[in-house]
Design a protein around this motif. Sequence first.
Motif: not given
Length: 261
Positions: A66-67, A69-70, A72, A75, A124, A128-129, A131-132, A135
Motif C-alpha cells: 500500500d505504501q 502503491s501511493v 502509481n 496518483n 485506479a 486496483n490502484l 489508495t487513501d 481518494k
Amino acid sequence: MTGVPASAAGGSAKANGAAASSRGTAARGASKGKGAAAGSTGSGASGAQDGVKSARGGKIAAAAVDQASVWNIANLLTMLRLLLVPGFVALMLADGGYDPAWRSLAWAAFAIAMITDLFDGHLARTYNLVTDFGKIADPIADKAIMGAALICLSALGDLPWWVTIVILGRELGITLLRFWVIRYGVIPASRGGKLKTLTQGVAVGMYVLALTGWLATLRFWVMAAAVVLTVVTGLDYVRQAIVLRRQGMAERKAALEETET
C-alpha cells in the motif's frame, strides 16, 4: 476337607496372569494414547502459532504494498492536475488576461487537467490502484482546477459571478453533505453527476478560449445547460442524502431494540 485339583489351580493362576498382562497392556496403550494426544495438541498449538505469524507477515507485506502503491500512475496524474492549477492561473491572467495566445495556452492546461481526470479514475479502478491519497487528492484536484477557471473568468468579466457562486456553492455543499451522511453510507455518483461534470468542463473550456461570433453564442447555451444540470443534480444529491440518513437511523433504532429485548 475337599482338595482342589492341581490342574484347576494351575488354570486359575494362568487366568490371573493373563488378566494382569491384559491390564498392563491396556495401561501402556492408555499411556501411549495420552502421549499421542499431547503430541497432537502440541502440533496444533505450533500450527496455530505459525498461522498467526503468517497472518502478521501478510499484513506487514500488504502495508508495504500500500505504501509503495501511493506512487502509481493514477496518483501521479492526480498530482499533475494539482500542479497545473497555478500554471493555469498564471497563463489565464498573463498580459491582462485578454491575449488570445495566452488564453489558448491556458485552455491547453485546462484540457490536460480534464483529460487526466478521466484517465486517473479509470486506471485506479481497472488496475486496483485505489489508495487513501487518491481518494482525498482526486476530488480536491477536480474542484481546484474548476474553481480556479471559474474565478478567473468572473474576475475578468467573462462570466457572471452568480454562475461561479452557484457552481462552486453546489460542489462545496455536496462535499459537506457527503460528510453529513457518511456514517450511514456513501452517496454514489450518478449519471447525471457525470454528465454535469462533462458539460461544465466543455462550457468552461469554451469560455477560456477567446471565442467570437456564433461560437460565443454557443458557449452561452452550453454554460446554461451546465448550470441547470448543476442545480438539478445538486437537489437530487440532497434527496438521496435525506433518504440514506432516514434509512440509517431506522436501522440503528431497530438494532437497538433487538439488543434490548
